[in-house]
Design an enzyme around this catalytic site. Structure first.
Site, PDB file in Angstrom:
ATOM      1  N   GLU A   7       0.797  -1.228   0.000  1.00  0.00           N
ATOM      2  CA  GLU A   7       0.000   0.000   0.000  1.00  0.00           C
ATOM      3  C   GLU A   7       0.829   1.277   0.000  1.00  0.00           C
ATOM      4  O   GLU A   7       0.456   2.256  -0.630  1.00  0.00           O
ATOM      5  CB  GLU A   7      -0.956   0.006   1.196  1.00  0.00           C
ATOM      6  CG  GLU A   7      -2.041  -1.043   1.063  1.00  0.00           C
ATOM      7  CD  GLU A   7      -3.051  -0.980   2.184  1.00  0.00           C
ATOM      8  OE1 GLU A   7      -3.304   0.110   2.701  1.00  0.00           O
ATOM      9  OE2 GLU A   7      -3.584  -2.038   2.545  1.00  0.00           O
ATOM     10  N   ASP A  80      -2.648  -4.694   3.252  1.00  0.00           N
ATOM     11  CA  ASP A  80      -2.874  -4.903   4.689  1.00  0.00           C
ATOM     12  C   ASP A  80      -3.822  -6.065   4.988  1.00  0.00           C
ATOM     13  O   ASP A  80      -4.713  -6.375   4.189  1.00  0.00           O
ATOM     14  CB  ASP A  80      -3.429  -3.616   5.320  1.00  0.00           C
ATOM     15  CG  ASP A  80      -2.376  -2.526   5.388  1.00  0.00           C
ATOM     16  OD1 ASP A  80      -1.189  -2.836   5.257  1.00  0.00           O
ATOM     17  OD2 ASP A  80      -2.754  -1.352   5.575  1.00  0.00           O
ATOM     18  N   ASP A  82      -6.641  -6.747   6.462  1.00  0.00           N
ATOM     19  CA  ASP A  82      -7.994  -6.477   6.941  1.00  0.00           C
ATOM     20  C   ASP A  82      -8.900  -6.302   5.733  1.00  0.00           C
ATOM     21  O   ASP A  82      -8.484  -6.504   4.595  1.00  0.00           O
ATOM     22  CB  ASP A  82      -8.019  -5.236   7.844  1.00  0.00           C
ATOM     23  CG  ASP A  82      -7.484  -3.980   7.144  1.00  0.00           C
ATOM     24  OD1 ASP A  82      -7.231  -4.039   5.920  1.00  0.00           O
ATOM     25  OD2 ASP A  82      -7.320  -2.952   7.818  1.00  0.00           O
ATOM     26  N   GLU A  84     -10.171  -3.643   4.322  1.00  0.00           N
ATOM     27  CA  GLU A  84      -9.727  -2.606   3.381  1.00  0.00           C
ATOM     28  C   GLU A  84      -8.536  -3.101   2.564  1.00  0.00           C
ATOM     29  O   GLU A  84      -8.449  -2.840   1.365  1.00  0.00           O
ATOM     30  CB  GLU A  84      -9.365  -1.330   4.142  1.00  0.00           C
ATOM     31  CG  GLU A  84     -10.541  -0.600   4.760  1.00  0.00           C
ATOM     32  CD  GLU A  84     -11.553  -0.127   3.731  1.00  0.00           C
ATOM     33  OE1 GLU A  84     -11.149   0.487   2.732  1.00  0.00           O
ATOM     34  OE2 GLU A  84     -12.755  -0.389   3.933  1.00  0.00           O
ATOM     35  N   TYR A 303       0.574  -4.734  13.037  1.00  0.00           N
ATOM     36  CA  TYR A 303      -0.486  -3.992  12.347  1.00  0.00           C
ATOM     37  C   TYR A 303      -1.435  -3.355  13.357  1.00  0.00           C
ATOM     38  O   TYR A 303      -1.867  -3.994  14.317  1.00  0.00           O
ATOM     39  CB  TYR A 303      -1.257  -4.925  11.416  1.00  0.00           C
ATOM     40  CG  TYR A 303      -2.177  -4.205  10.483  1.00  0.00           C
ATOM     41  CD1 TYR A 303      -1.699  -3.216   9.640  1.00  0.00           C
ATOM     42  CD2 TYR A 303      -3.538  -4.501  10.440  1.00  0.00           C
ATOM     43  CE1 TYR A 303      -2.539  -2.539   8.777  1.00  0.00           C
ATOM     44  CE2 TYR A 303      -4.389  -3.841   9.570  1.00  0.00           C
ATOM     45  CZ  TYR A 303      -3.886  -2.857   8.737  1.00  0.00           C
ATOM     46  OH  TYR A 303      -4.716  -2.189   7.882  1.00  0.00           O
ATOM     47  N   ARG A 305      -4.520  -1.935  13.003  1.00  0.00           N
ATOM     48  CA  ARG A 305      -5.974  -1.985  12.875  1.00  0.00           C
ATOM     49  C   ARG A 305      -6.428  -3.401  13.191  1.00  0.00           C
ATOM     50  O   ARG A 305      -6.404  -4.282  12.337  1.00  0.00           O
ATOM     51  CB  ARG A 305      -6.404  -1.565  11.466  1.00  0.00           C
ATOM     52  CG  ARG A 305      -6.168  -0.090  11.197  1.00  0.00           C
ATOM     53  CD  ARG A 305      -6.695   0.359   9.847  1.00  0.00           C
ATOM     54  NE  ARG A 305      -6.514   1.795   9.679  1.00  0.00           N
ATOM     55  CZ  ARG A 305      -5.422   2.353   9.170  1.00  0.00           C
ATOM     56  NH1 ARG A 305      -4.417   1.584   8.779  1.00  0.00           N
ATOM     57  NH2 ARG A 305      -5.323   3.658   9.051  1.00  0.00           N
ATOM     58  N   HIS A 350      -7.063 -10.429  14.361  1.00  0.00           N
ATOM     59  CA  HIS A 350      -5.619 -10.397  14.179  1.00  0.00           C
ATOM     60  C   HIS A 350      -4.947 -10.308  15.533  1.00  0.00           C
ATOM     61  O   HIS A 350      -5.590 -10.146  16.570  1.00  0.00           O
ATOM     62  CB  HIS A 350      -5.217  -9.192  13.314  1.00  0.00           C
ATOM     63  CG  HIS A 350      -5.895  -9.167  11.980  1.00  0.00           C
ATOM     64  ND1 HIS A 350      -5.797 -10.203  11.100  1.00  0.00           N
ATOM     65  CD2 HIS A 350      -6.696  -8.241  11.397  1.00  0.00           C
ATOM     66  CE1 HIS A 350      -6.501  -9.911  10.012  1.00  0.00           C
ATOM     67  NE2 HIS A 350      -7.065  -8.725  10.178  1.00  0.00           N
TER      68      HIS A 350
END
Length: 921
Positions: A7, A80, A82, A84, A303, A305, A350
């Site tokens: 990203e 990432d 998740d 998104e 990570y 989130r 996670h």
């Protein structure tokens, strides 16, 4: 060759080092495409088909990825871990497939929870396919947010001029803040009394005990409701004899909290470090992407989130080793601790937010980080280590005391607490919003039947208090408890509420603004179901079920849209009076509070029989009289401040008297915001002196001293070193400034206007004079953020006349409202500069296109006039041909009308672009 797509460019650079020459790592720079900000991007009539458009700034990145893939054998999507991230991978893959760039190219999806060499290499060895269920959950959420934003926001614009937008999660979060405001306004304080005896043991050690019972009956906190009752108890205690009835000491344990999730990290950073959620996430992103240590770029945290509180077994063992080495084996529990998430509707579980290497102590990495990164890393490290430490061992002591007054016995109680072993408390203690100290004091040694001597008896009056306003931390906590939104979106939701000016931060608390309260009142009156907490939480639960392969995402959209579109349709027939009546009822306690004299709170103070009511004007809402235009009384929406009725007008707070003139000094509400005023307007006389209150200063915080200082503006603060003429300080259209002759320089910080000294004023003026006319930013050299990877130009953030901005030396881009110069990073700066460059290019292109179109239209017009004669003669010879031509003309006119309608929709949609983008809209 294998192409890896991540990203961010910072992440790409680090991962490229880990993987070596056989890999080319490229960045997508976040999402490469989105729903266009116009009507029709999600079409419910076509089974919710969605139109995606590549972002202008992403065109180059997509082209670069497509170029690299054409010469590769494998495409590895490593965005990432998740929803998104899964969606970004899906967008990249779908775009490349449509460009036919993936012929004979193998596609793999990998995820890693930390940017370390071990984590990345392990992920590359375990590829998978894109999880379509996660993508479907993203598509459903994105469609829901778009449909709510682009359907509800125009309703607001029509019925409530001045309102900006409504969003699926944003509106519910705003309702939480507004509901709390209503609780505070409608709260009725209740008087109660407490009786506290200061007693002493035989050794002279003093302690306090509270009255908790009388004559065998319990006395709770609110039971003594009057001063007479309290005084009666005090008289008895003043003559009573005291002795210890019972002493009970119980062991207790306090256990550590689990390591951070996204939500708890935002809450603790707010409480302990004073960081807003958006700021916390921005800094955490930089820690996750990593920094160079010992010649190698490494990610410092996992990570950020996540809803999970679990930790990798190797990390747990690493924490236990650090605890034993740094604090001693007594602080290492016999068995590693395991935690389970308690969050409602927790999604993809996670690992918790933790340091990638727990042996990397905060003091060791501080020299590689800036101050904010160091503070946040230390917070994360301490919480993680503490979560695996031994519990604190306490001893809680309760002493029951009998106070005898003849045959009557009054019961008192004293409590104390002793920490026998501090355990995790030696390192970390969770912050609290209410600032209450949980730890009781230590009590002196006592035994049953010991006599006690009385030192003093105090009867204290109290009043119950309304619930406190939400802080950003407590609102995040409440949203998580209710299952509203997702932790990864809380920061953006709060930022949108502040940017829309629906809420404001005052003394670290969220205060609902009139604009936000109007929106909430309207939604509660006419769209109640869609701002209910349970409804929103249930919708989140359905999105989770989609991601778990349990339900079809389009069926969720169908069920939602059927009822929602019907509710929107019903508002079309609403009359303005219906809307105003509903808002007057809902906002009554706020805009028409009870009067001290018991009169009608809606009676107009300016005329005899007028009734005050909420009015909606072109620029928003205000309070006006029903006898308009005969009576032109108006005021702002907010209720009059305390102190009204003392000779001032509604919305006025008297601060005191100016010692020089003897005139009253007041704070008032004005059309353009709050201001301070000296004296009153006299009929036929000059207007009284006034001064604006600096932006960011609450009217409630203005006292007499500050008001007199503001009224003294403009004031002389220095003499110019060369001319000897005065340098003045004042508040103007663009905020606080200093002035010498015709040279003006912005002060920058609004709160400096009353404290700015001679040296700073001279420095600002001299800098502005030496800079010369026409140059933005003055002599501020700015702070270099890094170099543009494309042009290699240095990117700098500077202070300018209209606020902070970023520049590459050629293009200047002002920072959006709410983004401070200290919080900008290189990636965001490049994004702003690219957007500014794109907007400039679009404007030029539009102009050229306009000329071309005009020329083309003129040519067409000439051709049309030539053809008209031949058409007319043809019509005479053959009438059916004319009929056919008319039919064609009618058909041709339809697309033109549709195009015009769509142009209007696009114009409307552009205003709600932010309303429909993401949960924060």
């Amino acid at each position: 060759m294998k192409v890896v797509v991540v990203e961010s460019p910072a992440k790409a650079k680090t991962i490229n080092k880990y993987l070596g020459r056989d890999y080319e790592v490229l960045a997508s720079f976040g999402h490469i495409r989105d729903l266009p900000a116009k009507d029709g991007s999600v079409d419910p009539e076509a089974d919710f088909s969605m139109i995606w458009e590549i972002d202008s700034r992403s065109t180059k990145h997509v082209a670069e990825i497509a170029r690299a893939v054409k010469g590769a054998d494998t495409l590895i999507l490593a965005t990432d871990p998740d929803r998104e991230g899964e969606a970004i991978s899906w967008h990249v893959l779908d775009t490349l497939q449509k460009k036919r760039a993936l012929k004979d190219v193998k596609v793999e999806r990998v995820t890693f929870n930390a940017i370390t060499k071990e984590s990345v290499q392990k992920a590359m060895a375990q590829p998978r396919q894109i999880d379509q269920a996660l993508v479907d959950a993203y598509l459903a959420r994105r469609a829901l947010d778009y449909l709510v934003g682009f359907t509800l926001s125009p309703v607001l614009w029509r019925k409530l001029p001045g309102s900006r937008s409504a969003g699926r999660v944003q509106s519910v979060a705003l309702r939480l803040v507004c509901d709390r405001e209503r609780e505070i306004e409608t709260f009725v304080p209740r008087e109660y009394w407490s009786l506290v005896a200061t007693l002493a043991t035989q050794d002279g050690a003093q302690f306090e005990a509270r009255l908790v019972g009388a004559d065998g009956k319990k006395i709770t906190r609110l039971d003594i409701g009057t001063g007479e009752e309290a005084e009666a108890f005090k008289r008895d205690l003043d003559i009573a004899s005291f002795n210890v009835a019972k002493v009970e000491a119980k062991p207790a344990k306090r256990h550590p909290q689990p390591p951070f999730t996204t939500s708890t990290l935002q809450q603790e950073a707010s409480r302990k470090l004073g960081m807003a959620p958006a700021q916390t996430m921005r800094i955490a992103q930089r820690l996750y992407e990593g920094t160079e240590i010992g010649g190698e770029t490494v990610g410092l945290i996992t990570y950020m989130r996540t809803d999970g509180v679990d930790m990798d077994p190797s990390a747990v063992q690493g924490a236990r080793r650090v605890i034993g080495r740094e604090y001693g084996e007594a602080y290492v529990p016999g068995v590693p601790r395991k935690y389970a998430t308690k969050a409602k509707n927790a999604q993809e579980a996670h690992e918790a937010v933790r340091p990638t290497d727990l042996a990397r102590l905060p003091g060791q990495v501080a020299r590689y980080l800036d101050a904010e990164q160091t503070r946040l890393y230390e917070l994360i490290w301490k919480r993680t280590i503490a979560s695996q430490m031994e519990s604190a061992e306490l001893e809680r002591t309760t002493v029951d005391i009998a106070a005898k007054v003849g045959p009557r016995v009054l019961d008192l109680r004293a409590t104390g607490q002793v920490v026998k072993f501090d355990g995790f408390l030696t390192l970390y203690q969770e912050g609290r919003d209410d600032e209450e100290d949980e730890d009781a004091k230590r009590l002196p040694p006592m035994s049953a039947d010991d006599p006690l001597s009385r030192k003093r008896i105090a009867a204290n009056q109290h009043f119950t208090e309304p619930p406190p306003r939400y802080s950003e931390a407590s609102l995040v906590k409440r949203m998580e408890e209710l299952g509203i939104g997702r932790p990864s979106t809380y920061a953006s939701v709060l930022q949108v509420l502040k940017d829309r000016e629906y809420v404001a931060i005052e003394k670290k608390r969220l205060v609902a603004q009139d604009k936000g309260r109007i929106v909430t009142a309207f939604l509660e009156a006419f769209f109640k179901r869609y701002v209910e907490y349970d409804f929103t939480a249930d919708l989140e639960a359905q999105l989770d079920r989609i991601s778990n392969h349990e339900i079809d995402w389009k069926q969720v959209l169908r069920d939602f849209w059927q009822d929602f579109s019907a509710a929107v349709g019903e508002t079309k027939d609403l009359r303005t009076t219906q809307v105003l009546d509903a808002l007057n009822d809902y906002l009554g306690p706020h805009i028409f509070p009870p009067r001290e004299d018991g009169g009608n709170p809606r009676a107009c103070p300016s005329c005899a029989d007028g009734i005050l009511s909420l009015k909606i004007g072109r620029y928003g809402s205000f309070i006006g009289c029903s006898n308009y235009p005969e009576c032109r009384y108006t005021r702002q929406l907010s209720a009059p401040a305390d102190g009204d009725g003392e000779g001032g007008q509604p919305g006025t707070r008297i601060l005191g008297t100016d010692p020089q003139s003897g005139l009253e000094v007041s704070v008032r509400d004005g059309r353009f915001g709050p201001f301070v005023q000296l004296g009153e307007q006299q009929e036929g006389g000059e207007k009284p002196k006034r001064s604006s209150i600096p932006k960011g200063t609450s009217p409630g915080d203005v006292d007499l001293e500050m008001a007199l200082g503001l009224l003294s503006l403009p004031r002389e603060v220095a003499k110019h070193p060369e001319t000897g003429e005065p340098i003045m300080a004042g508040i103007g259209r663009y905020g606080p400034y200093v002035q010498h002759k015709r040279t003006y320089a912005n002060i920058g910080r609004d709160d400096e206007i009353l404290s700015i000294g001679a040296n700073r004023a001279i420095d600002l003026i001299v800098t502005k004079e030496t800079q010369g006319p026409g140059r933005r930013g003055g002599g501020d050299p700015g702070r270099e953020l890094g170099k543009d990877p494309e042009s290699e130009k240095p990117i700098v953030v500077k202070s300018g006349r209209y606020g902070p901005y970023v520049t590459d030396g050629k293009t200047n881009a002002t920072l959006p409202k709410g983004l401070e110069a200290e919080g900008i990073d290189l990636e965001k700066a490049i994004e702003l500069i690219r957007a500014k460059q794109a907007s400039k290019g679009g404007a030029k292109g539009g102009k050229a296109a306009g000329k071309k179109t005009a020329s083309k239209a003129a040519t067409s017009k000439a051709s049309a006039s030539k053809a008209s004669a031949s058409k007319a003669s043809a019509a005479k010879e053959k009438k059916p041909a004319a009929k056919k031509s008319a039919a064609k003309s009618k058909a041709a006119s339809k697309p033109a009308a549709s195009k015009t309608t769509k142009a209007k929709a696009t114009k409307t949609g552009s205003n709600s672009a932010e309303a429909g983008s993401g949960e924060g809209a």
